[in-house]
Scaffold this motif. Structure first.
Motif, PDB file in Angstrom:
ATOM      1  N   ASN A  26       0.816  -1.222   0.000  1.00 26.64           N
ATOM      2  CA  ASN A  26       0.000   0.000   0.000  1.00 26.64           C
ATOM      3  C   ASN A  26       0.851   1.276   0.000  1.00 26.64           C
ATOM      4  O   ASN A  26       0.317   2.368   0.086  1.00 26.64           O
ATOM      5  CB  ASN A  26      -0.971   0.007   1.186  1.00 26.64           C
ATOM      6  N   THR A  28       3.348   1.955   2.267  1.00 28.18           N
ATOM      7  CA  THR A  28       3.838   2.286   3.604  1.00 28.18           C
ATOM      8  C   THR A  28       5.150   1.557   3.861  1.00 28.18           C
ATOM      9  O   THR A  28       5.294   0.387   3.519  1.00 28.18           O
ATOM     10  CB  THR A  28       2.808   1.896   4.680  1.00 28.18           C
ATOM     11  N   TYR A  30       7.841   0.772   7.035  1.00 28.68           N
ATOM     12  CA  TYR A  30       8.082   0.770   8.477  1.00 28.68           C
ATOM     13  C   TYR A  30       9.575   0.605   8.704  1.00 28.68           C
ATOM     14  O   TYR A  30      10.135  -0.463   8.442  1.00 28.68           O
ATOM     15  CB  TYR A  30       7.314  -0.381   9.141  1.00 28.68           C
ATOM     16  N   ASP A  73       8.440  11.948   3.380  1.00 29.20           N
ATOM     17  CA  ASP A  73       7.380  10.932   3.359  1.00 29.20           C
ATOM     18  C   ASP A  73       7.057  10.388   4.750  1.00 29.20           C
ATOM     19  O   ASP A  73       6.104   9.624   4.907  1.00 29.20           O
ATOM     20  CB  ASP A  73       7.781   9.770   2.443  1.00 29.20           C
ATOM     21  N   VAL A 124       7.718   5.686  10.299  1.00 25.29           N
ATOM     22  CA  VAL A 124       6.759   5.144   9.351  1.00 25.29           C
ATOM     23  C   VAL A 124       6.628   6.189   8.252  1.00 25.29           C
ATOM     24  O   VAL A 124       6.409   7.371   8.520  1.00 25.29           O
ATOM     25  CB  VAL A 124       5.382   4.877  10.002  1.00 25.29           C
ATOM     26  N   VAL A 126       4.943   7.047   4.216  1.00 26.63           N
ATOM     27  CA  VAL A 126       3.886   6.695   3.278  1.00 26.63           C
ATOM     28  C   VAL A 126       4.089   7.465   1.987  1.00 26.63           C
ATOM     29  O   VAL A 126       4.372   8.660   2.009  1.00 26.63           O
ATOM     30  CB  VAL A 126       2.493   7.016   3.869  1.00 26.63           C
TER      31      VAL A 126
END
Length: 127
Positions: A26, A28, A30, A73, A124, A126
């Motif tokens: 998606n 993302t 981590y 991001d 994190v 995205v």
């Protein structure tokens, strides 16, 4: 959901059974907690909280770059400190790298960090 390990020699190798980061389909990513190890030397980048904070963030940036992402991001960070008295100095360096809108963040004092580090930061990001 498909997960892919993100690895780069531009950041310290994991010192346990974990990945530098995990990217999910998606968009993302981590990023595992980064202590201030300079990947070129395998040693801490310095003894001060400022030097250690900067190196921890540079490690995050290198891992994100390996996934074609940048610090812009990042949407969430967690900062672990060996001594909460270092919070203001850490925060000053942190603010040099993260800009508005700042990521959400939690900060904790912990009993100890790997290798005796003063700081560890996870993120994190995205797309």
């Amino acid at each position: 959901m498909k997960r892919t390990a993100v690895n780069t020699q531009s950041a310290p190798a994991a010192i346990g059974p974990y990945s530098q980061a995990i990217a999910v389909e998606n968009g993302t990513v981590y990023v595992s907690g980064q202590i201030p190890v300079d990947p070129a030397t395998g040693e801490f980048a310095g003894d001060t909280i400022e030097e250690q904070t900067e190196q921890s963030i540079k490690n995050i940036m290198a891992i994100l770059a390996a996934n074609d992402m940048s610090i812009e991001d990042v949407v969430k960070t967690t900062v672990l400190l060996a001594d909460m008295d270092d919070f203001a100095a850490m925060n000053k360096v942190y603010a040099e790298y993260f800009t508005e809108p700042f990521p959400a963040r939690a900060a904790f004092e912990v009993a100890a960090l790997p290798k005796g580090a003063k700081v560890e930061i996870e993120a994190v990001a995205v797309r």
